[in-house]
Structure formats: structure tokens, C-alpha cells
Design a protein around this motif. Structure first.
Motif, PDB file in Angstrom:
ATOM      1  N   LYS A   2       0.823  -0.974  -0.096  1.00  0.00           N
ATOM      2  CA  LYS A   2       0.323   0.255  -0.216  1.00  0.00           C
ATOM      3  C   LYS A   2       0.444   1.526   0.179  1.00  0.00           C
ATOM      4  O   LYS A   2       0.851   2.383  -0.555  1.00  0.00           O
ATOM      5  N   ILE A   5       1.723   2.078  -4.029  1.00  0.00           N
ATOM      6  CA  ILE A   5       1.193   2.845  -4.279  1.00  0.00           C
ATOM      7  C   ILE A   5       1.380   3.942  -4.271  1.00  0.00           C
ATOM      8  O   ILE A   5       0.319   5.189  -5.282  1.00  0.00           O
ATOM      9  N   GLU A  26     -11.764   5.003 -12.870  1.00  0.00           N
ATOM     10  CA  GLU A  26     -11.842   4.449 -11.614  1.00  0.00           C
ATOM     11  C   GLU A  26     -11.249   3.582 -12.849  1.00  0.00           C
ATOM     12  O   GLU A  26     -11.857   2.894 -13.238  1.00  0.00           O
ATOM     13  N   THR A  32      -8.531  -4.519  -6.009  1.00  0.00           N
ATOM     14  CA  THR A  32      -9.585  -3.353  -5.246  1.00  0.00           C
ATOM     15  C   THR A  32      -9.700  -2.647  -6.215  1.00  0.00           C
ATOM     16  O   THR A  32      -8.976  -2.410  -7.444  1.00  0.00           O
ATOM     17  N   MET A  34      -9.987   0.998  -7.198  1.00  0.00           N
ATOM     18  CA  MET A  34      -9.632   2.392  -6.919  1.00  0.00           C
ATOM     19  C   MET A  34     -10.028   2.745  -7.814  1.00  0.00           C
ATOM     20  O   MET A  34      -9.999   3.976  -9.015  1.00  0.00           O
ATOM     21  N   GLN A  35      -9.788   4.834  -6.854  1.00  0.00           N
ATOM     22  CA  GLN A  35     -10.923   5.726  -7.917  1.00  0.00           C
ATOM     23  C   GLN A  35      -9.051   7.059  -7.668  1.00  0.00           C
ATOM     24  O   GLN A  35      -8.699   7.316  -7.053  1.00  0.00           O
ATOM     25  N   LEU A  36      -9.064   7.085  -8.632  1.00  0.00           N
ATOM     26  CA  LEU A  36      -8.321   8.143  -8.731  1.00  0.00           C
ATOM     27  C   LEU A  36      -8.678   9.852  -9.359  1.00  0.00           C
ATOM     28  O   LEU A  36      -9.667  10.060 -10.209  1.00  0.00           O
ATOM     29  N   GLU A  51      -2.542   4.972 -14.221  1.00  0.00           N
ATOM     30  CA  GLU A  51      -2.600   4.107 -13.417  1.00  0.00           C
ATOM     31  C   GLU A  51      -1.856   2.809 -14.813  1.00  0.00           C
ATOM     32  O   GLU A  51      -1.790   2.382 -13.940  1.00  0.00           O
ATOM     33  N   ILE A  54       0.378   1.492 -11.563  1.00  0.00           N
ATOM     34  CA  ILE A  54      -0.313   0.803 -10.780  1.00  0.00           C
ATOM     35  C   ILE A  54      -0.460  -0.997 -11.684  1.00  0.00           C
ATOM     36  O   ILE A  54       0.115  -1.626 -10.835  1.00  0.00           O
TER      37      ILE A  54
END
Length: 286
Positions: A2, A5, A26, A32, A34-36, A51, A54
Motif C-alpha cells: 500500500k 502504491i 476508476e 481493489t 481504485m478511484q484516482l 494507472e 499501478i
């Protein structure tokens, strides 16, 4: 995990500056949703970079994904990870592809297998994106070459290949790389966004899916005429000098449009993947 990230996202999003322009997305990664969110004039580019990072980290650090570098390292004791990072020192996890091709065979009558086996079959344009990065275009008609790491990835089981109607790209590339007759690139290494769309009840055409999903980058509507001009034989006439095929030199303007069309197709296909990321399909669908 985490902390890595969070640091990655912080660095990527801080590059956007403090302007009020905002972009959000998203994604589903590392088990998971993930909302960016990013702010600034380069907000969309920053999100794309975040993105991609990630997904890159997921490809390295995932223990559940058997193709991930860490999982392979655990399994082999270190041998496999050296091969995975051999693509210019950067781990390649996915390769999105779109082809423009020529063949005198009528694919609507012969199917893709006989189409690609025609003696005059060739790949004209090869559009691709590595791990969601900006799309690159290779114009094979003018002597440009597909990078070696991309060619290697076509048969690398650690790299997932994406396309819309992926069987077309897979069969055509099997012939292009020179595999023996009746031998093809492994289908389990490919993912088809058309199949994904169909499973969710969406249209079977790239343009149709793009319209329903209201994508920012829609498929260009110039494609049919350009495909008819460059990808199929033409009727010999006095006006065209009796030729039976149109080449890029016969209309450079149209050829530039065709290159833009190919590039946009890859962009549209990648946007479909992003939109559908919240609706994964069972593994057996692929």
C-alpha cells in the motif's frame, strides 16, 4: 504494497499542478477498485501515467497472478524474473494491438484463416500500446520495423495480448511471424474486448460499443472507405493506369488518414477495457 502504491500515486498526481481542471477514473487492480483523481492542465495525462504505473506494480508484486514477476520468483527461485524484465529493463504486462492488412482473398467469404494464407497477404499498419502507454504506430509499408521486444511479446506467455476481435490479430500475426502452417499463437495468451463486450450484452462492433459507452475517443467513421481503398484489390481502369491495388503512394493524404484511423482504433479499444474493468468476466470466457 500500500505504501508503494500511495507513493506512486502521490508523485504522479503532484505533477499536475494546482489548477482547477480535474480528471477522475476508476480502475480494478491488486484485488481493489481504485478511484484516482488528478488536478491541473495535464490531469488526464497524469492519470494515465498513474494507472500504467499501478498495473506495472501489479505485474511485479502480485502473488495471486501466476504471470506476475513476484509469483514467478517465488516459484522458480529467481530464474523467471530475469526474463520478465528483459524488455528494455521494464516489465511488460499487456500489449494492446490493432492491425490493418491487405489480402486479395475476401475475408467475408473465406474467413480469417484462408484470408491470411493468401500469397499476397501482408500487414500494412501495426498499432500497439505497451501497458496502457501512448499508442505507437508502425508503418510496415515504408520499411518501419516492429521493435524486437514487441515481436518477442507476441509469443511470451507472461504478456497478455489485447485486441477487439482478437482472433483476427492472432491468426494474422501467426502468419506474419512465420509459424508453420496450421500452427498459431497460443489463444490463452490473448484477451478479446469484443468477447468481453458481447458477454455484457454490448454491440459486436467497435463503433457500436464506443457509442453505447460514450467513450471520449470514438472509432473514426472514415474507416470503411479507407479499408476499401487500401486493404482490398481495386478494379483496373484507364484512370488508375490499370492497377489492381492501391498503394500508399497513390494517395498519400488518404494514407495519413488511414494511419490516424489505426491509431485511434487502439485508443478506442483501450478505453473499452477501462470502462469494463468494473465488470470482470469468468476466466472460461476467454
Amino acid at each position: 504494497m500500500k505504501r508503494v502504491i500511495a507513493l506512486t500515486l502521490t508523485l504522479a498526481l503532484l505533477l499536475c499542478g494546482c489548477a482547477q481542471k480535474q480528471a477522475t477514473t476508476e480502475i480494478f487492480a491488486m484485488d481493489t477498485v481504485m478511484q484516482l483523481r488528478a488536478y491541473g492542465p495535464a490531469a488526464e495525462d497524469a492519470l494515465a501515467q498513474a494507472e500504467a504505473e499501478i498495473y506495472r506494480l501489479e505485474g511485479v508484486l502480485s502473488c495471486r497472478d501466476e504471470q506476475a514477476a513476484l509469483a514467478r520468483l517465488n516459484e522458480t527461485g529467481g530464474g523467471a524474473i530475469c526474463r520478465l524484465v528483459s524488455y528494455g529493463g521494464v516489465l511488460m504486462k499487456t500489449l494492446s494491438i490493432d492491425l490493418e492488412t491487405y489480402s486479395s482473398a475476401d475475408i467475408s467469404k473465406t474467413g480469417v484463416y484462408r484470408y491470411s494464407e493468401s500469397p499476397d497477404f501482408e500487414i500494412l499498419l501495426f498499432g500497439y500500446s505497451i501497458d496502457g502507454a501512448p499508442v505507437q504506430l508502425v508503418d510496415l509499408t515504408c520499411g518501419e520495423r516492429i521493435p524486437d521486444e514487441v515481436k518477442d511479446a507476441l509469443s511470451d506467455p507472461s504478456v497478455i495480448k489485447w485486441a477487439f476481435n482478437a482472433s483476427f490479430e492472432r491468426i494474422c500475426l501467426s502468419r506474419w511471424i512465420g509459424l508453420p502452417s496450421d500452427t498459431y499463437l497460443e489463444p490463452d495468451q490473448w484477451r478479446c474486448s469484443m468477447i468481453w463486450s458481447a458477454y455484457l450484452g454490448l454491440p459486436l462492433s467497435l463503433a457500436g460499443v464506443g457509442a453505447v459507452l460514450k467513450l471520449d475517443k470514438q472509432k473514426l467513421d472514415t474507416g470503411k472507405d479507407l479499408i476499401r481503398y487500401f486493404c482490398k484489390p481495386c478494379r483496373p481502369t484507364k484512370k488508375n493506369g490499370g492497377r489492381t491495388r492501391n498503394l500508399p503512394r497513390h494517395d498519400p493524404g488518404k494514407w495519413e488518414q488511414f494511419k490516424s484511423y489505426n491509431l485511434r482504433d487502439v485508443e478506442t479499444e483501450m478505453e473499452i477495457q477501462k470502462k469494463l474493468a468494473r465488470f470482470p468476466v469468468p476466466e472460461f470466457v476467454w
